[in-house]
Write an enzyme that holds these catalytic residues in place. Sequence first.
Site, PDB file in Angstrom:
ATOM      1  N   GLN A 265      -9.094  13.440  -0.616  1.00 23.44           N
ATOM      2  CA  GLN A 265      -8.338  14.185  -1.607  1.00 23.44           C
ATOM      3  C   GLN A 265      -8.733  15.657  -1.558  1.00 23.44           C
ATOM      4  O   GLN A 265      -9.802  16.006  -1.060  1.00 23.44           O
ATOM      5  CB  GLN A 265      -8.621  13.643  -3.014  1.00 23.44           C
TER       6      GLN A 265
ATOM      7  N   HIS B  76      -8.286   7.526   3.113  1.00 19.62           N
ATOM      8  CA  HIS B  76      -7.733   8.801   2.668  1.00 19.62           C
ATOM      9  C   HIS B  76      -8.790   9.596   1.927  1.00 19.62           C
ATOM     10  O   HIS B  76      -9.778   9.046   1.451  1.00 19.62           O
ATOM     11  CB  HIS B  76      -6.527   8.574   1.750  1.00 19.62           C
TER      12      HIS B  76
ATOM     13  N   CYS C 261       0.646   3.505   3.312  1.00 20.62           N
ATOM     14  CA  CYS C 261       1.095   3.036   4.625  1.00 20.62           C
ATOM     15  C   CYS C 261       2.445   3.695   4.965  1.00 20.62           C
ATOM     16  O   CYS C 261       3.129   4.202   4.078  1.00 20.62           O
ATOM     17  CB  CYS C 261       1.253   1.517   4.607  1.00 20.62           C
TER      18      CYS C 261
ATOM     19  N   HIS D 146      -6.543   2.136   1.728  1.00 18.00           N
ATOM     20  CA  HIS D 146      -6.083   2.846   2.923  1.00 18.00           C
ATOM     21  C   HIS D 146      -6.908   4.131   3.088  1.00 18.00           C
ATOM     22  O   HIS D 146      -7.056   4.895   2.141  1.00 18.00           O
ATOM     23  CB  HIS D 146      -4.587   3.182   2.749  1.00 18.00           C
TER      24      HIS D 146
ATOM     25  N   CYS E 148       0.839  -1.198   0.000  1.00 18.90           N
ATOM     26  CA  CYS E 148       0.000   0.000   0.000  1.00 18.90           C
ATOM     27  C   CYS E 148       0.877   1.251   0.000  1.00 18.90           C
ATOM     28  O   CYS E 148       1.683   1.446   0.911  1.00 18.90           O
ATOM     29  CB  CYS E 148      -0.912   0.011   1.219  1.00 18.90           C
TER      30      CYS E 148
ATOM     31  N   ASN F  10     -13.479   9.718  -1.819  1.00 15.84           N
ATOM     32  CA  ASN F  10     -14.114   8.602  -2.510  1.00 15.84           C
ATOM     33  C   ASN F  10     -13.840   7.372  -1.674  1.00 15.84           C
ATOM     34  O   ASN F  10     -12.681   7.050  -1.411  1.00 15.84           O
ATOM     35  CB  ASN F  10     -13.497   8.388  -3.900  1.00 15.84           C
TER      36      ASN F  10
ATOM     37  N   HIS G  51      -3.807   0.858   8.150  1.00 14.14           N
ATOM     38  CA  HIS G  51      -4.350   0.534   6.830  1.00 14.14           C
ATOM     39  C   HIS G  51      -5.808   0.073   6.904  1.00 14.14           C
ATOM     40  O   HIS G  51      -6.650   0.521   6.121  1.00 14.14           O
ATOM     41  CB  HIS G  51      -3.496  -0.571   6.191  1.00 14.14           C
TER      42      HIS G  51
END
Lengths: 326, 326
Positions: A151, A149, A35, A147, A32, A136, A96
């Site tokens: 944007q 997150h 990570c 993972h 990933c 998203n 994660h």
Amino acid sequence: MSELRWNPLLGEWTITATHRQERTFLPPADYCPLCPTQPGAFETEIPAAAFDIVVFENRFPSLQAAPPAPTVTGSRLCPVRPAQGVCEVVVYTDRHATTLAEESVERIRRLILVWRDRFAELSAREDVAYVYIFENKGEAIGVTLHHPHGQIYAYPFVPPRVARKLAQAEAHWQRTGRDLLGDLLAEELRDGRRIVCENEAFVAFIPFFARYPYETLIVPRRGVAAIVDFDAVERWRLAEMLKTLLVGYDRLFGFSLPYIMALHQRPTDGGEYPYARFHIELLPPHRTATKLKYLAGSESGAGAFINDTVPEETAPRLRAACPSAL
Amino acid sequence: MSELRWNPLLGEWTITATHRQERTFLPPADYCPLCPTQPGAFETEIPAAAFDIVVFENRFPSLQAAPPAPTVTGSRLCPVRPAQGVCEVVVYTDRHATTLAEESVERIRRLILVWRDRFAELSAREDVAYVYIFENKGEAIGVTLHHPHGQIYAYPFVPPRVARKLAQAEAHWQRTGRDLLGDLLAEELRDGRRIVCENEAFVAFIPFFARYPYETLIVPRRGVAAIVDFDAVERWRLAEMLKTLLVGYDRLFGFSLPYIMALHQRPTDGGEYPYARFHIELLPPHRTATKLKYLAGSESGAGAFINDTVPEETAPRLRAACPSAL
């Protein structure tokens, strides 16, 4: 190749970004890129063995601070511009296998501080007309990395759906002298049937005209236009509300619910937007646990949304699933 | 429950249709409601043992000629109207395991005659402002029935994406005295790189500003506003072009490609639309054979489309896959 191409048929820019076609796609968990980098292991995007919340520029950006020159020549009808702007990735935690819903109110509050700081910095840039903070989540939305997150896109234009909402708010303001979202919030509170949860600073509801079965709006009680304008108490209340609502979604469906989370704020193009009010849209694509709402012919071709549910039925279900205490 | 609810934030109607939540969902092939009814077997939607092309009213309609009264009271901010209109299903053939791409040019020509007749009849209705002919194909688009079919929605309003396109065309007309799509077609023909196929009456191209990697526009060379205005030769040429393009899609990807097919025409609300030009949009969601383009945060939340390809690269691929003779 990355550039903005004008679509005269719809009056909007299309962003082309061909390097994104090769972006990392659902890598195995031990590769990933979001990570922390472990000693002796492969180098992720984050050169640290642990972190709290991290922001960095997207390695496959749609918009760039120093974009390449366009590869095609535009015309008067279809002009071309460099894909100026910024695309950032906000990694919510170094763990994660978690989601924002599973994280503490305190971490969500720190995330809101990060959003505030990034908004402040990006909105000060000359080349940025709109700072768009979003997440998203889930393969149903097309995420390529699991993972947790979000944007941030700092666009060099006010994006078209945002511009439509602002034009509606402006027309209402000019007609009534009042704030459209404030008037809607007052109506929803008076009716009550579509309220999902509320606290002293924010109200969440599935709006009367919802396009998606479980589309929720989070609206501040105070007419605040951007995340930088909230006080410390409001940030806590927003963190609590996000936690409540996201846990409610997961409990209602029985799994970690995919969604688009979109923060709407005033543009940062130097204009005055007295009619803009901050709000968060949560758009989960599920209409039942096993069925998705697709943006098919009526939605994608004609722009007319069909909702197979009514919010007077979905809101009580979601409300009942939200935890009453955190 | 079925009604139109006004969304003041975006300035558009949402159609609610709760009975659709229970619509037939991917039935086994021997229980297909769009197959002919076989003697002694279950009764499908079509009470005939064989047929050519059939049109009937959708059993789970979003819009109805005699809609129920709304179940909620609207407000000045959020008015409510009955879900007036018509939803029809157009079954392309009585054979279950085929697609429009696999059918003959002659059948596609007869389908165009059906579209013409339905447009003529529905556009004459007082309650219909826009006749929208479309097809959703493939599970990636969310189809619930595999038997080859399209749909017709006769809306009581001009749907928002269509209205945006018309407003752009009108502004261009007022500025230049010319037809926007005609000017775009002339530019695309001059450049040539994005042309996919052409014949004496129609040109297909992936537009300069394509939002989807393999989005194709079919535009008539003549400034025709609706399908009723084509002559017999043009109908043949349109059938040939659709066949060519749909076969090209399937050959390029190596499987039967999902798509949305949207026919754009002049509204039927009694207004004058000298700037409207008929065109067909084909919107396949695939960006590669194994990856889809999702309408995620930037597209669904902000309305800003990102295309991971450029049409100067996708158009030659699609052009090479199209058959040169039928």
